[in-house]
Design a protein around this motif. Structure first.
Motif, PDB file in Angstrom:
ATOM      1  N   ASN A   1       0.742  -1.070   0.063  1.00 13.95           N
ATOM      2  CA  ASN A   1      -0.011  -0.031   0.074  1.00 13.95           C
ATOM      3  C   ASN A   1       0.915   1.215   0.046  1.00 13.95           C
ATOM      4  O   ASN A   1       1.026   1.876   0.985  1.00 13.95           O
ATOM      5  N   PRO A   2       1.436   1.541  -1.101  1.00 14.54           N
ATOM      6  CA  PRO A   2       2.565   2.478  -1.235  1.00 14.54           C
ATOM      7  C   PRO A   2       1.867   4.019  -0.878  1.00 14.54           C
ATOM      8  O   PRO A   2       2.447   4.952  -0.418  1.00 14.54           O
ATOM      9  N   ASP A   3       0.597   4.074  -0.968  1.00 14.20           N
ATOM     10  CA  ASP A   3      -0.124   5.339  -0.841  1.00 14.20           C
ATOM     11  C   ASP A   3       0.048   5.676   0.584  1.00 14.20           C
ATOM     12  O   ASP A   3      -0.012   6.858   1.107  1.00 14.20           O
ATOM     13  N   VAL A   4      -0.278   4.628   1.397  1.00 15.39           N
ATOM     14  CA  VAL A   4      -0.184   4.813   2.874  1.00 15.39           C
ATOM     15  C   VAL A   4       1.044   5.207   3.341  1.00 15.39           C
ATOM     16  O   VAL A   4       1.525   6.143   4.094  1.00 15.39           O
ATOM     17  N   LYS A   5       2.218   4.285   2.700  1.00 19.21           N
ATOM     18  CA  LYS A   5       3.570   4.806   2.959  1.00 19.21           C
ATOM     19  C   LYS A   5       3.741   6.147   2.671  1.00 19.21           C
ATOM     20  O   LYS A   5       4.639   7.145   3.735  1.00 19.21           O
ATOM     21  N   THR A   6       3.365   6.647   1.566  1.00  9.89           N
ATOM     22  CA  THR A   6       3.695   8.310   1.181  1.00  9.89           C
ATOM     23  C   THR A   6       3.105   9.049   2.253  1.00  9.89           C
ATOM     24  O   THR A   6       4.033  10.165   2.567  1.00  9.89           O
ATOM     25  N   ALA A   7       1.917   8.959   2.620  1.00  6.16           N
ATOM     26  CA  ALA A   7       1.173   9.773   3.462  1.00  6.16           C
ATOM     27  C   ALA A   7       1.694   9.881   4.901  1.00  6.16           C
ATOM     28  O   ALA A   7       1.443  10.840   5.522  1.00  6.16           O
ATOM     29  N   ILE A   8       2.291   8.780   5.405  1.00  8.72           N
ATOM     30  CA  ILE A   8       2.904   8.813   6.783  1.00  8.72           C
ATOM     31  C   ILE A   8       4.519   8.859   6.904  1.00  8.72           C
ATOM     32  O   ILE A   8       4.977   8.935   7.675  1.00  8.72           O
ATOM     33  N   THR A   9       5.121   9.194   5.750  1.00  6.84           N
ATOM     34  CA  THR A   9       6.622   9.535   5.648  1.00  6.84           C
ATOM     35  C   THR A   9       6.801  10.884   6.165  1.00  6.84           C
ATOM     36  O   THR A   9       6.494  11.890   5.581  1.00  6.84           O
ATOM     37  N   ALA A  10       7.554  10.965   6.864  1.00 10.39           N
ATOM     38  CA  ALA A  10       8.070  12.483   7.472  1.00 10.39           C
ATOM     39  C   ALA A  10       9.118  13.185   6.414  1.00 10.39           C
ATOM     40  O   ALA A  10       9.746  12.609   5.436  1.00 10.39           O
ATOM     41  N   TYR A  11       9.343  14.391   6.776  1.00  9.05           N
ATOM     42  CA  TYR A  11      10.181  15.333   5.763  1.00  9.05           C
ATOM     43  C   TYR A  11      11.628  14.713   5.399  1.00  9.05           C
ATOM     44  O   TYR A  11      12.219  15.059   4.463  1.00  9.05           O
ATOM     45  N   ASP A  12      12.009  14.074   6.504  1.00  8.95           N
ATOM     46  CA  ASP A  12      13.178  13.208   6.379  1.00  8.95           C
ATOM     47  C   ASP A  12      13.253  12.203   5.657  1.00  8.95           C
ATOM     48  O   ASP A  12      14.352  11.353   5.620  1.00  8.95           O
ATOM     49  N   GLY A  13      12.113  11.516   5.125  1.00  6.68           N
ATOM     50  CA  GLY A  13      12.233  10.487   4.370  1.00  6.68           C
ATOM     51  C   GLY A  13      11.943   9.082   5.280  1.00  6.68           C
ATOM     52  O   GLY A  13      11.990   7.894   4.917  1.00  6.68           O
ATOM     53  N   ASN A  14      11.601   9.381   6.589  1.00  4.99           N
ATOM     54  CA  ASN A  14      11.497   8.227   7.501  1.00  4.99           C
ATOM     55  C   ASN A  14      10.093   8.033   7.866  1.00  4.99           C
ATOM     56  O   ASN A  14       9.336   9.173   7.988  1.00  4.99           O
ATOM     57  N   ILE A  15       9.621   7.127   8.715  1.00  4.80           N
ATOM     58  CA  ILE A  15       8.519   6.635   9.392  1.00  4.80           C
ATOM     59  C   ILE A  15       8.629   6.664  10.859  1.00  4.80           C
ATOM     60  O   ILE A  15       9.340   5.787  11.036  1.00  4.80           O
ATOM     61  N   TYR A  16       7.803   7.365  11.543  1.00  6.35           N
ATOM     62  CA  TYR A  16       7.703   7.378  12.927  1.00  6.35           C
ATOM     63  C   TYR A  16       6.778   6.825  13.793  1.00  6.35           C
ATOM     64  O   TYR A  16       6.597   6.728  15.110  1.00  6.35           O
ATOM     65  N   HIS A  17       5.629   6.603  13.009  1.00  6.34           N
ATOM     66  CA  HIS A  17       4.385   5.945  13.682  1.00  6.34           C
ATOM     67  C   HIS A  17       3.505   4.991  12.879  1.00  6.34           C
ATOM     68  O   HIS A  17       3.904   5.076  11.405  1.00  6.34           O
ATOM     69  N   ALA A  18       2.748   4.235  13.475  1.00  2.00           N
ATOM     70  CA  ALA A  18       1.983   3.614  12.742  1.00  2.00           C
ATOM     71  C   ALA A  18       0.563   4.142  12.821  1.00  2.00           C
ATOM     72  O   ALA A  18       0.044   4.449  13.956  1.00  2.00           O
ATOM     73  N   PRO A  19      -0.058   4.171  11.894  1.00  4.72           N
ATOM     74  CA  PRO A  19      -1.334   5.045  11.944  1.00  4.72           C
ATOM     75  C   PRO A  19      -2.809   4.244  11.780  1.00  4.72           C
ATOM     76  O   PRO A  19      -2.570   3.155  11.604  1.00  4.72           O
ATOM     77  N   TYR A  20      -3.781   4.760  12.411  1.00  3.06           N
ATOM     78  CA  TYR A  20      -4.912   4.319  12.140  1.00  3.06           C
ATOM     79  C   TYR A  20      -5.569   4.580  10.600  1.00  3.06           C
ATOM     80  O   TYR A  20      -5.457   5.750  10.216  1.00  3.06           O
TER      81      TYR A  20
END
Length: 703
Positions: A177-196
């Motif tokens: 689900n790359p659209d989810v990955k894109t939406a939760i990626t921070a400005y530094d290119g990393n992910i820091y939370h698991a979303p609902y």
């Protein structure tokens, strides 16, 4: 509820340990079924397998705030709850689902949440101590804070953990689900939370109305229409003059594959009604019936609005609302002298009225299922603010015309009024003091509940020129929510705590964990029985104990029961399954799902796919939150202090007072768009928009 067939329901087919270690792991895809395999390499899998050894019990502390003690992971009900196996839960214990998770992951969970604390308050307080008091922090509407403090090094970099082989199921879900990955990626290119993550790629809300009022008005040749009073018109029509609907301009539309509906003439029903010498319930409605018969080949005039061949536009809907407003005695069998054609569920939902903007040439209001999502992406890929556009100003003026004609429930605008208007206007027909409403835009399952009003049905949206193309469109797809949870760097004092925290976040993206969170414990589900949803897929079926207990303690509200008593569906990081909503949808609601799913109706998604038109990005939903730098947060904060985000009150003053010119002393109504725009510019609109544009550009570039 339709029970089409029964089949076996299975939890994860592998041992939980191997699932967490990435060996043959599965995820739950957007439809809630088993999906893509983990992409972790064998070397990474071995590393993770060693460090997620569940034989050692690990203690974890969780601070999950929701501003409502009933919505935390602790059981806070006054009365005990006895499960089918005899286990009793009392106040202060973990809720049943979280008790189950403790056993599944061989961990001891301690809820350190201040039970009534709002999530934003919790984050502000916890940040002063470096988030050291718990292993995991989460809550509602704080995803932007989780991303910000993640970039500050306060929360664990989940991208790094996944690269090392941890959280294989979450990684596999994001890969699928790359659209989810894109939406939760921070400005530094990393992910820091698991979303609902809501039930993506499904309609969120839709239009529902009283079907008998439509048939009574349009199909009964012996209808005793109201003849009292004189209806005063303000709305002059949208499809008039050079914008007359007909021919290439929406003359033919396709509500369903293989079905074409053609409007025969260039008549305007609004102009026809406005030109009537006498305007009352009888004359307005007879003109409407004649107009439908002259312009469409329906067996019954009501089909313009009801069923799979509906092809009404916004003018025709407003004309119908006029007929309803002018016929209160006839429609209510003399029980009321006032009815309200359109309403929102409650005043806090008043911005749903702005969603009608879609049907005035596709004007954008919200590019996601959130009132704070006041953005759209233009043809150049640039983020733009919706509320300050000239199109939105025009829509407010149209809404003001509707308000002046009494077509909108007058209490909708008052934020101090906490009444549930849907319950009042649909749910009091048999009371001593009934109140009546016709149509609203809301969730299908709750709107079509038998306990509310058995006359309510889902209808197709108005046809309109959206993105330059005539179509059926709802700008309200299900979205990633600004809720979720993160792992604290300072809170995880040992590797064991870090790895088990990762395992906990990852668990809800396994098949077993997802089923647990979406539906509940295995004992709550019928063994070897499922039901078929309107999408043709099989979903778990609840036992009688669940439904009976829900009726007893939660007034039949299954969602509330699962959250507040059992601990499921709390907006932690997980993908919600649409099958849960199907489960408690009435027969009419089920038919509404089938109506929309079998139609040509499009809706907004993160992928942004739709009929080619003026703007290739028109159908894209914007991210649920934006990853902001400190400078951007400060810039936005300054404009917020100046009232930039509070201008909705002034917008609704336009709706209330513009058409009639009856604004109270002290309330100024802009005379034109330039004055309207000036109110935004006075609050540093450019600074506000620029900060978000920069954030969106950086987030996009970071993918």
């Amino acid at each position: 509820m339709k029970m089409r067939k029964f089949a076996g329901f299975m939890l994860a087919g592998t041992m939980l340990l191997s699932t967490l270690s990435g060996c043959g792991s599965t995820i739950v895809d957007q439809a809630g079924s088993a999906g893509a395999e983990s992409a972790a390499s064998s070397e990474q899998t071995q590393s993770t397998e060693d460090k997620t050894d569940l034989t050692e019990k690990v203690s974890l502390k969780i601070n999950y705030a929701a501003g409502n003690k009933s919505r935390t992971i602790t059981y806070n009900q006054e009365s005990p709850l006895t499960l089918p196996d005899g286990t009793v839960y009392t106040a202060g214990m973990l809720k049943p689902m979280w008790d189950y998770v403790e056993t599944a992951l061989n961990c001891e969970l301690t809820d350190i949440t201040t039970q009534d604390q709002k999530a934003t308050e919790m984050i502000d307080i916890a940040s002063t101590t470096n988030f050291s008091e718990a292993n995991i922090f989460g809550g509602n509407s704080i995803a932007d804070d989780l991303m910000y403090y993640g970039t500050e090094g306060k929360f664990v970099n989940l991208s790094d953990m996944m690269a090392q082989g941890y959280m294989p199921n979450f990684k596999a879900y994001l890969d699928a689900n790359p659209d989810v990955k894109t939406a939760i990626t921070a400005y530094d290119g990393n992910i820091y939370h698991a979303p609902y993550i809501a039930e993506l790629n499904n309609f969120a809300r839709s239009f529902s109305l009283r079907q008998s009022w439509v048939t009574m008005l349009l199909d009964d040749p012996n209808a005793a229409y109201d003849t009292n009073g004189e209806f005063e018109v303000y709305y002059d029509g949208f499809y008039v003059g050079d914008n007359t609907r007909g021919g290439d301009n929406g003359g033919t539309v396709t509500p369903k594959e293989g079905v074409e509906i053609t409007k025969k003439t260039d008549q305007s029903i609004i102009e026809i009604q406005n030109e009537l010498a006498v305007k009352n319930g009888e004359t307005l409605t007879k003109a409407m019936v004649q107009y439908i018969n002259d312009n469409y080949d329906y067996e019954k005039p009501s089909e313009l609005f009801l069923g799979e061949k509906a092809a009404y536009d916004i003018d025709e809907l407003i004309a119908l609302m006029r007929c309803i407003k002018a016929n209160p005695t006839y429609l209510t069998q003399g029980k009321a002298d006032t009815v309200w054609p359109m309403f929102t569920r409650q005043s806090s939902y008043r911005e749903d009225l702005l969603r009608l903007s879609t049907y005035f040439d596709g004007v954008k209001a919200h590019s996601a299922d959130s009132y704070t999502s006041r953005w759209y992406i233009d043809e150049t890929g640039t983020l733009q603010y919706t509320y300050s556009t000239e199109g939105m100003y025009d829509v407010l003026c149209y809404l003001s015309d509707m308000e002046a004609e009494g077509l909108i429930y007058s209490d909708c605008y008052d934020l101090t009024n906490k009444t549930n208007f849907r319950s009042t206007l649909w749910g009091t027909d048999e009371s001593e003091a009934p109140a009546y409403g016709f149509i609203t835009f809301d969730w299908q399952a709750s709107s079509t509940a038998d306990s509310l009003n058995k006359d309510i049905v889902v209808v197709l949206p108005p046809v309109a020129k959206v993105n330059g193309v005539w179509q059926y469109y709802i700008d309200n797809g299900r979205a990633i929510k600004p809720d979720g949870w993160s792992i604290s760097v300072a809170g995880c004092a040992t590797d064991a705590e870090l790895y088990r925290s990762c395992a906990l976040l990852d668990y809800f993206f396994t098949e077993e964990g997802s089923t647990l969170q979406n539906y509940g414990l295995p004992m709550f589900l019928k063994e070897n029985e499922t039901y078929t949803g309107p999408d043709g897929k099989e979903y778990p079926q609840y036992t009688d104990w669940v439904m009976e207990t829900c009726a007893s303690v939660a007034k039949g509200d299954l969602s509330t029961f699962l959250r507040d008593w059992l601990g499921c569906l709390i907006p932690i990081g997980y993908q919600k399954d649409i099958g849960f909503e199907y489960q408690y949808t009435s027969e009419r609601g089920f038919e509404g799902w089938e109506l929309l799913q079998n139609s040509t109706t499009h809706f907004a998604t993160y992928a942004g796919e739709g009929i080619k038109g003026d703007n290739p990005n028109y159908y894209k939903m914007v991210p649920p939150v934006f990853s902001l730098t400190l400078r951007q947060k400060e810039a936005i904060s300054e404009t917020t202090t100046m009232g930039m985000e509070d201008l909705s009150e002034e917008m609704f003053n336009i709706v209330r007072y513009n058409a009639k010119g009856n604004a109270p002393n002290g309330i100024s109504i802009p005379a034109d768009y330039n004055e309207y725009l000036a109110a935004f510019e006075a609050r540093n609109l450019d600074v506000y928009v620029t900060a978000y544009q920069q954030a969106y550009q950086v987030m996009t570039a970071a993918q």
